[in-house]
Structures are given as structure tokens and as C-alpha cells.
Write an enzyme that holds these catalytic residues in place. Sequence first.
Site, PDB file in Angstrom:
ATOM      1  CG  ASN A 284      -2.083   0.986   1.432  1.00  0.00           C
ATOM      2  OD1 ASN A 284      -2.030   2.097   0.458  1.00  0.00           O
ATOM      3  ND2 ASN A 284      -2.490   1.176   2.233  1.00  0.00           N
TER       4      ASN A 284
ATOM      5  CG  HIS B 160      -6.483   2.319   4.828  1.00  0.00           C
ATOM      6  ND1 HIS B 160      -6.118   3.014   5.351  1.00  0.00           N
ATOM      7  CD2 HIS B 160      -5.411   0.500   4.886  1.00  0.00           C
ATOM      8  CE1 HIS B 160      -4.493   2.522   5.923  1.00  0.00           C
ATOM      9  NE2 HIS B 160      -4.447   1.626   5.379  1.00  0.00           N
TER      10      HIS B 160
ATOM     11  CE  LYS C 202      -0.498   3.854   4.295  1.00  0.00           C
ATOM     12  NZ  LYS C 202      -0.645   3.878   6.386  1.00  0.00           N
TER      13      LYS C 202
ATOM     14  CD  GLU D  81      -3.721  -2.780   7.571  1.00  0.00           C
ATOM     15  OE1 GLU D  81      -2.801  -2.711   6.939  1.00  0.00           O
ATOM     16  OE2 GLU D  81      -4.869  -1.791   7.222  1.00  0.00           O
TER      17      GLU D  81
ATOM     18  N   GLY E  81       2.458  -1.350   4.481  1.00  0.00           N
ATOM     19  CA  GLY E  81       2.672   0.510   4.233  1.00  0.00           C
ATOM     20  C   GLY E  81       3.744   0.964   4.173  1.00  0.00           C
TER      21      GLY E  81
HETATM   22  P1  PGA Z   1       2.257   0.529   8.282  1.00  0.00           P
HETATM   23  O1  PGA Z   1       0.768   0.773   7.042  1.00  0.00           O
HETATM   24  O2  PGA Z   1       2.854  -0.503   7.421  1.00  0.00           O
HETATM   25  O3  PGA Z   1       2.881   1.833   7.494  1.00  0.00           O
HETATM   26  O4  PGA Z   1       1.901   0.226   9.836  1.00  0.00           O
HETATM   27  C1  PGA Z   1       0.087  -0.255   6.915  1.00  0.00           C
HETATM   28  C2  PGA Z   1      -1.070   0.067   6.394  1.00  0.00           C
HETATM   29  O5  PGA Z   1      -1.915   0.846   6.353  1.00  0.00           O
HETATM   30  O6  PGA Z   1      -1.800  -0.705   5.297  1.00  0.00           O
END
Ligand code: PGA
Length: 246
Positions: free
Chosen positions: A9, A93, A11, A161, A228
Site C-alpha cells: 500500500n 482502510h 498510500k 489492521e 505501508g
Molecule cells: P504501515 O501501514 O505498514 O506503514 O504500518 C500499513 C497500512 O496502513 O496498510
Amino acid sequence: MKKTILAANWKMYLNENESIDFINRINQEESSFSNANVILFPSHTCINQVQKNLKSNNIKIGMQDCDIHTSGAYTGSVSINSITTVDYCIVGHSERRLIYNDTNSIIQNKLQTVFNHDVNAILCIGETNEEKDNNQTHSVIDKQLNILPKDLKNNLTIAYEPVWSIGSGNLPSNEYIEEVLSYIKNKLKSLYSDEIAEKVILLYGGSVDENSVNRLLEVKLINGFLIGSASANFEAFKAIAEKIKL
Ligand code: PGA
């Protein structure tokens, strides 16, 4: 046995040039990723270039979110129809839930839109820190799963999550994750059947990186990870992929 899924992801971390650079490196070092089923979730605006530059047919591409509607007067929103060949779409999400006020009811509509277009859905669920401290994890997950359709005919992946773990470096214990994932599995059995529940893929997400992945791989119910920040850094993502054994 199915390969472990690594869902990246990105983002809003990578712009178009950075996304293309990432793909060029994957093209050069594809064998590092061969033990995993990789799904990349670039920014919407970069999906086209990512698809054009990616050489491997084994790596899938998805959208990070989509609108409920497929066309019309919805300024700034993105239709699942606008990107014709995505394999996956993330729905629900926690950043969409908390920052953009996606309620369970909106998420239910988005999920239906994704299913209607025969795209694989990844539904994200999980409790906030406050909900965890108030022992509401199960009831929150119940509400988040009660939006599922009465008949499940499409492919579904659920990413558990815990919101308090996303981007924080705070990892739940393996026992904690195992307990919540078995709760999710049992809920799916009660909503559908044992057979259908077994087909639903379960991911864990929240602070997954090259240091945590080995111990997370010991959780039996985990079929893969939604990653993420570590997924938007080529070396970190490669290091995670190289830890996956067949
Ligand atoms: P992170 O995010 O790996 O940066 O903790 C995970 C996500 O939001 O899917």
C-alpha cells in the site's frame, strides 16, 4: 499451498517518477520477489505508468480506494471504471475511515461496487487504540464484518489492521493477532459456511517490516501482509520479500 501475499500500500508516498523507478528496480531484481504473490497499490495517478513499465505478469496491481459511483458529478473522486485493468481494490482502510469519514455503510457500498466489477476486494478492518483499551475489539470487528453481502460469490481478502499499529512501530503479539484472526474466521463461518470461510484470505497489516516479518510469519492464520511505509522503500520491500520461504 498458496504463496504468501505481499500487498504494497504505497498510500501517497511515491510520485510518478518514484513509482516508475521502483518498478524498474523490480524488473531488474524480479527473482527476489518470486516466493511471494506481490500486489502493488500505487497512487491512482501512477497506476497507468506502473502497468506500462512493469514487466512481470506475476505482480498484480490494485487501487487504494474507489468511489461508490462509477460515473457522474463527483468532483475529485475516482471510479473503479476509470482504471480498466486493476486486479484488486482496497476498501475500508482505516485512513479512509478516520480521515475521510468512510462509514461502514459507505464501505458496504464500495465493496459492492468492487464486486460488481469483478475486481478482487481487500476489506480492511481493525480496532483503534481506544477500542482496544475498552475491550471492544470483537464488537468493532463484528460491525465491520456485518456489512458483507448475504451471499459471498466474489473473491474476498480481509486485512486485519489494528489502527494503533499502523505507522507506529507498535506490533501486537502473535497471540493477539492469532486470537483476532480466529475470531474473524469464526465470524465468517457463522455468516457463511466453513467452506466459504476457508476461501477468504487473511492478511495482517500494521508496522510490518523486514525486522518483524519473520516472527509474524509464525502466525498460522496469516496468508500475507498489507504493508505501508516499508513497501514504498524498494530495499525494505525487497528485504521483506526475501524473508518469505516457500
Ligand atoms: P504501515 O501501514 O505498514 O506503514 O504500518 C500499513 C497500512 O496502513 O496498510
